[in-house]
Design a protein around this motif. Structure first.
Motif, PDB file in Angstrom:
ATOM      1  N   ILE A   1       1.132  -0.878   0.084  1.00 13.60           N
ATOM      2  CA  ILE A   1      -0.068  -0.207   0.369  1.00 13.60           C
ATOM      3  C   ILE A   1       0.390   1.024   0.121  1.00 13.60           C
ATOM      4  O   ILE A   1       0.348   2.464   0.207  1.00 13.60           O
ATOM      5  N   GLY A   2       2.186   0.886  -0.240  1.00 13.51           N
ATOM      6  CA  GLY A   2       2.857   2.478   0.088  1.00 13.51           C
ATOM      7  C   GLY A   2       3.770   2.602   0.983  1.00 13.51           C
ATOM      8  O   GLY A   2       4.298   3.654   1.253  1.00 13.51           O
TER       9      GLY A   2
ATOM     10  N   LYS B   1       9.788  -7.432  -3.737  1.00 14.04           N
ATOM     11  CA  LYS B   1       8.858  -7.967  -3.477  1.00 14.04           C
ATOM     12  C   LYS B   1       8.616  -8.145  -2.392  1.00 14.04           C
ATOM     13  O   LYS B   1       8.461  -7.955  -0.939  1.00 14.04           O
ATOM     14  N   LEU B   2       6.924  -6.888  -1.811  1.00 12.21           N
ATOM     15  CA  LEU B   2       6.706  -6.864  -1.340  1.00 12.21           C
ATOM     16  C   LEU B   2       4.919  -6.640  -0.897  1.00 12.21           C
ATOM     17  O   LEU B   2       4.335  -7.391  -2.105  1.00 12.21           O
ATOM     18  N   ALA B   3       4.150  -7.160   0.409  1.00 13.78           N
ATOM     19  CA  ALA B   3       3.447  -7.238   0.619  1.00 13.78           C
ATOM     20  C   ALA B   3       2.677  -5.642   1.859  1.00 13.78           C
ATOM     21  O   ALA B   3       3.252  -5.531   2.427  1.00 13.78           O
ATOM     22  N   SER B   4       1.437  -5.509   1.811  1.00 13.71           N
ATOM     23  CA  SER B   4       0.550  -4.675   2.879  1.00 13.71           C
ATOM     24  C   SER B   4       0.671  -5.454   4.184  1.00 13.71           C
ATOM     25  O   SER B   4       0.724  -6.534   4.998  1.00 13.71           O
ATOM     26  N   ASN B   5       1.218  -4.191   5.562  1.00 16.64           N
ATOM     27  CA  ASN B   5       1.462  -5.206   6.418  1.00 16.64           C
ATOM     28  C   ASN B   5      -0.173  -4.724   7.083  1.00 16.64           C
ATOM     29  O   ASN B   5      -0.321  -5.256   8.561  1.00 16.64           O
ATOM     30  N   GLU B   6      -0.867  -4.445   6.511  1.00 20.05           N
ATOM     31  CA  GLU B   6      -2.110  -4.442   7.295  1.00 20.05           C
ATOM     32  C   GLU B   6      -2.595  -6.908   7.164  1.00 20.05           C
ATOM     33  O   GLU B   6      -3.613  -6.804   6.498  1.00 20.05           O
TER      34      GLU B   6
END
Length: 303
Positions: A133-134, A155-160
């Motif tokens: 989500i930036g 390779k990233l993912a949301s922290n939510e």
């Protein structure tokens, strides 16, 4: 710069004249030697840590096989001997008799416990469903990253995501699909991808015991996965139910297996230290070579 000067419709080619005319700034020979000494010292320490961690893990596996598979301490006591390589307090926790069981002869008072009852095996998320989500996005831990010990920050993912799917240094991770690997994560916080179990020991068990116990069954798990392989071989939770570990009473487990925990914790500490050194080396390398960081007295540094 070189690629931008290349030409060719199928393959990019460089003419010899381009290379001849390409100027590269280099430090003086003494500064080159100083740079090489700094980077080489870091590499030497990283390699030493790797060897030490590997040795500690080999010792842990050898102890587990001797105590929990071959039951050497029990056999020694049956012969009226003091078990080797342990204190009298630990030796006293082993019985002096083997009894028959469905799995063969096992120490009196000990029982087969399935891996599934020794820990919670939490499967990761399909993290493509949780795009970044930036803000405060998390690197993703996949099988490749577990194998290399290094995260890919592309390779990233949301922290939510739920906190239970966060992986921190010291967490035991087991990939149950593709390349079956078990290791204690020694890197920074990240998100647990699918095809990976986060293994949380029960209160009576230890991380070191789980690490070695899973390793004891890993060859069988890999054979099961290979037999199922169409695209990616894998094991099922039912295989964790079938993988038995012969253990004493819950009250004795931690005391007997404490040495395994110490060995695996020390191995993890060495790996974490190596990760810090690798990051330092990779940060220093381009800055030293480019001259952004200069060694004021390279001869002294090399010495």
């Amino acid at each position: 710069n070189l690629v931008s000067q290349g030409n060719g419709s199928v393959f990019t080619n460089l003419k010899t004249d381009i290379l001849k005319n390409h100027v590269v700034d280099v430090p003086t020979l003494s500064e080159q030697r100083a740079i090489a000494h700094i980077l080489g010292t870091l590499d030497d320490k990283i390699e030493l840590n790797r060897q030490m961690a590997q040795t500690l893990e080999s010792i842990a596996r050898a102890i587990f096989k001797s105590w929990f598979v071959d039951f050497d301490p029990v056999k020694a006591k049956m012969e009226g001997k003091q078990p080797e390589g342990m204190t009298e307090e630990i030796a006293a926790l082993f019985p002096d008799r083997l009894v028959d069981s469905e799995l063969g002869m096992i120490p009196e008072g000990w029982s087969p416990i399935p891996l599934s009852k020794m820990a919670n095996f939490l499967n990761g998320l399909a993290l493509q469903k949780y795009p970044p989500i930036g803000k405060d996005d998390l690197p993703v831990l996949k099988i490749a990253q577990l194998r290399s010990g290094k995260l890919d920050y592309d390779k990233l993912a949301s922290n939510e995501i739920s906190d239970k799917y966060l992986v921190s240094e010291g967490d035991l991770i087991f990939s149950w699909s593709g390349s079956l690997i078990v290791d204690v994560w020694a890197g920074p916080k990240c998100a647990l991808n699918q095809h990976l179990f986060k293994v949380t020991p029960e209160k009576w068990a230890t991380k070191g015991l789980l690490w070695v116990a899973i390793h004891e069954h890993i060859d069988n798990f890999r054979a099961i996965a290979a037999a199922k392989a169409v695209t990616m071989g894998h094991i099922k939770r039912s295989h964790l139910n079938e993988a038995m570990v012969i253990l004493p009473s819950i009250e004795k487990v931690q005391n007997i297996s404490g040495v395994l925990d110490i060995l695996i914790q020390r191995s993890t500490t060495l790996k974490a230290e190596s990760n810090t050194l690798i990051n330092l080396r990779d940060t220093l390398l381009p800055q030293l070579i480019s001259g952004k960081i200069r060694l004021n007295q390279p001869e002294d540094a090399a010495a």
